[in-house]
Design an enzyme around this catalytic site. Structure first.
Site, short mmCIF file in Angstrom:
data_model
loop_
_atom_site.label_atom_id
_atom_site.label_comp_id
_atom_site.label_asym_id
_atom_site.label_seq_id
_atom_site.Cartn_x
_atom_site.Cartn_y
_atom_site.Cartn_z
CG ASP A 201 -65.69 1.25 -34.27
OD1 ASP A 201 -65.77 1.85 -35.53
OD2 ASP A 201 -66.12 -0.39 -34.03
CD GLU A 264 -68.54 5.00 -35.48
OE1 GLU A 264 -68.52 5.31 -36.99
OE2 GLU A 264 -67.99 3.82 -35.44
#
Length: 528
Positions: A201, A264
C-alpha cells in the site's frame, strides 16, 4: 513459457473481502466466503487472488488502519481460517497475495499507544512527532489526503504527530531502523505461512523529507479538487530514500523463492519505472495505473502503450490495471459496450494484468445515498466526489432478491445492479463468457504471455497492435467508437471477437469492417 515466473505468466484477481461473499449473515464478506468461491475464481482462468486488508483493525479506513500486522480480524475469520483458505487456493492452483500496509498503522496499534504514552518512551521515534510551530500551530503546511492538516495535536505529550490519511492512521517513521526490522518480521511471518507475495500500500509515500520543509503551492490546483491537491507533494512523496526500502523488501522476498512484490504507486511513468530498481532489484511490478483515468480514445491509449513500453528498462516486466477498490469501475467509466473492448485491451497488452472482482460481469458503480455513505474519504470531504463506496459494492452472484447471493443479512453497502454471475453463466454473448474466453486464449498463447508488442497505431476510433512471438503473430483491433469502422489487416482468422458470431471468420488482406465497439483478435496467416 516455463522459464517465466508465475507472476509473469499469470493474471491477478483482486478481492475486496468485505464485498466478495458473506458466510455468516452479518452483511460483511469474510474468509469463509472467499474460500467458498475459489472454485469460481479458478474456473475463471486467473492465477492469483490478491486479498485487500484482513488484519485486526478498528476499521476507521476499512482495514487500512492496522492494529496487529500478524493476525486476522475476527470480522473476517481467524488465522487458522486464513491458513485453510490459502491451502484451498493452492490446491486449486491459485496463488495468494496479501495487502501489506507499511506506511501507517492504526492509532490503536500497541506500537502507537506506547509511542504517544510519553516523549521518552522507546517507541516514541517509531512515528513522526514534531513540536508546534512558533505560533503554536502545526509544524508545517502538510495536508492529509483525507482533508485538512496532516498534523494532529496530542495533549498528553504536547506535540503533533503526522498522518498522511486519517488521524486514526499515524505514519510510521521508516527512517528508524527498529521500524524497518519490525516490518521485515511482519513480511517474514506471512511468508513463513506460505503467502505468495504482497501488494504494498502507498509504497511511494513511505519516506518523508527529513527537514520537514513546507510543500509548495500547486499552481494547477482547481476548486473542487481534493484539499491536498492545493500543494505539490514535493516533500511528502517519492523521496529518493524510498528506493532503499523497496530494495530491502525485495531482498526479503527473494529469500523465499518465487514470491512477488507489487507496489501501489500513483506517479508518472518516468517516476514509476524507477521503482523497478537500478538493476531490477526493486519491486517486481510497480502498478501501472494509467488505464484507471485514461481518456478513452484510440490515439490516447496508443500513445500510452507506446510511451510505457519505451520507458520500461530492459529488465522490467510490464503490468496493467483496469480497475481497483479506489477508482470508479470500468463499466461506469466507459460504458457497457466499451467495457468489453477494455477487457480485450487489458488481456492482450504486454505484461501482467490485474482484474478487479465483478468487472468480469460488467458490474457498475453502485448508487450510495447520503445516509448510506461509509467511506471516510467522502464523509470528511463531502462534494469532492472521491468517495470509494460505489466501486466497493457487493459481488452479484445470482438474481435473488434483495442481496444477489452475497449475504442472507443486510449488506454493508447496497447491491449495485441486476447483473449476476448466474445470469451470465452459459450465455456465450455475456461479459463473463468473454472474460473466460480471453483468459483461456491468453493462457495458451505464447504471443500474448511473452511476445513483443509492435505496430501500435491509432486511426480514427480504431486502435490496432500486434503481439508476436516466434512465428506466431496476433493482430488486435479495438473499435473505441460508437460507429462501424474499417481496419487494414493481414489475412487471418478471428480467434475472438466481442461479436461472438464472428469467431472463426476470415479476415482478408486489406480492409475489414469492425462493428461499433467491436474488438477482435486475429491470428495472422503468414506474419512478415
Amino acid at each position: 513459457m516455463s522459464e517465466l515466473a508465475w507472476w509473469q505468466r499469470g493474471v491477478i484477481y483482486q478481492v475486496y473481502p468485505r464485498s466478495f461473499q458473506d458466510s455468516n449473515g452479518d452483511g460483511i464478506g469474510d474468509l469463509s466466503g472467499i474460500s467458498a468461491r475459489l472454485e469460481y475464481v479458478a474456473a475463471l482462468g486467473v492465477d492469483a487472488v490478491w486479498i485487500s486488508p484482513i488484519y485486526p483493525s478498528p476499521m476507521a479506513d476499512f482495514g487500512y488502519d492496522v492494529a496487529d500486522y500478524c493476525n486476522i480480524d475476527p470480522m473476517f475469520g481467524t488465522l487458522d481460517g486464513f491458513k485453510q483458505l490459502m491451502g484451498h487456493a493452492h490446491r486449486l492452483g491459485l496463488k495468494v497475495l496479501l495487502d501489506f500496509v507499511p506506511n501507517h498503522s492504526s492509532n490503536r496499534h500497541p506500537w502507537f499507544e506506547e509511542s504517544r504514552s510519553s516523549r521518552d518512551n522507546p517507541k516514541r521515534d517509531w512515528y513522526l512527532w514534531r513540536d508546534p510551530s512558533p505560533d503554536g500551530g502545526p509544524p508545517n503546511n502538510w495536508l492529509s489526503r483525507m482533508g485538512g492538516s496532516a498534523w494532529e495535536w496530542d495533549e498528553v505529550t504536547g506535540q503533533y504527530y503526522y498522518h498522511a490519511f486519517l488521524r486514526e492512521q499515524p505514519d510510521l517513521n521508516w527512517r528508524n531502523p527498529q521500524v524497518r526490522r519490525a516490518m521485515d518480521q511482519v513480511l517474514r511471518f506471512w511468508l513463513d505461512l506460505g503467502v505468495d507475495g504482497f501488494r504494498v500500500d502507498v509504497l511511494w509515500l513511505l519516506i518523508k523529507d527529513a527537514q520537514f520543509r513546507d510543500n509548495p503551492p500547486n499552481p494547477g490546483y482547481l476548486p473542487g479538487e481534493p484539499d491536498h491537491h492545493r500543494l505539490l507533494q514535493t516533500y511528502t512523496e517519492d523521496q529518493p530514500d524510498v528506493h532503499e526500502l523497496v530494495r530491502s523488501m525485495r531482498a526479503t522476498l527473494d529469500e523465499y523463492g518465487e514470491r512477488v512484490l507489487i507496489g501501489e504507486i500513483y506517479l508518472t511513468v518516468p517516476q514509476l519505472v524507477k521503482y523497478y530498481g537500478v538493476n531490477g532489484e526493486g519491486a517486481h511490478m510497480p502498478f501501472n495505473f494509467q488505464l484507471l483515468s485514461a481518456r478513452w480514445n484510440a490515439e490516447n491509449i496508443a500513445r500510452m502503450i507506446r510511451d510505457y513500453d519505451v520507458a520500461l528498462p530492459e529488465y522490467a516486466w510490464p503490468n496493467w490495471v483496469l480497475g481497483n477498490h479506489d477508482n470508479p469501475r470500468v463499466a461506469s467509466r466507459v460504458g457497457a459496450a466499451q467495457a468489453r473492448v477494455a477487457a480485450v485491451l487489458l488481456l492482450t497488452l504486454r505484461g501482467t494484468p490485474t482484474l478487479y472482482y465483478g468487472d468480469e460481469i460488467g458490474m457498475t458503480d453502485g448508487y450510495i445515498a447520503s445516509d448510506q455513505i461509509q467511506d471516510p474519504a467522502e464523509l470528511r470531504q463531502p462534494g469532492i466526489c472521491q468517495g470509494r463506496d460505489p466501486e466497493r459494492t457487493p459481488m452479484q452472484w445470482d438474481g435473488s432478491l434483495p442481496n444477489a447471493g452475497f449475504t442472507e443479512g443486510k449488506p454493508w453497502l447496497p447491491i449495485a445492479t441486476a447483473t449476476s454471475v448466474r445470469e451470465q453463466d452459459g450465455d456465450m454473448a455475456s461479459m463473463l463468457s468473454l472474460y473466460r474466453r480471453l483468459l483461456s486464449l491468453r493462457r495458451g498463447s505464447a504471443a500474448l504471455v511473452r511476445g513483443t508488442i509492435e505496430n501500435v497505431v491509432a486511426e480514427g476510433d480504431v486502435l490496432t497492435y500486434e503481439r508476436r512471438y516466434g512465428n506466431q503473430c496476433l493482430f488486435i483491433a479495438l473499435n473505441m467508437g460508437a460507429d462501424a469502422a474499417t481496419v487494414q489487416s493481414h489475412a487471418g482468422m478471428v480467434l475472438l471477437s466481442t461479436v461472438t458470431t464472428r469467431i472463426g471468420d476470415a479476415f482478408v488482406q486489406g480492409a475489414n469492417l469492425l462493428a461499433a465497439s467491436e474488438a477482435v483478435i486475429v491470428i495472422v496467416d503468414s506474419p512478415s
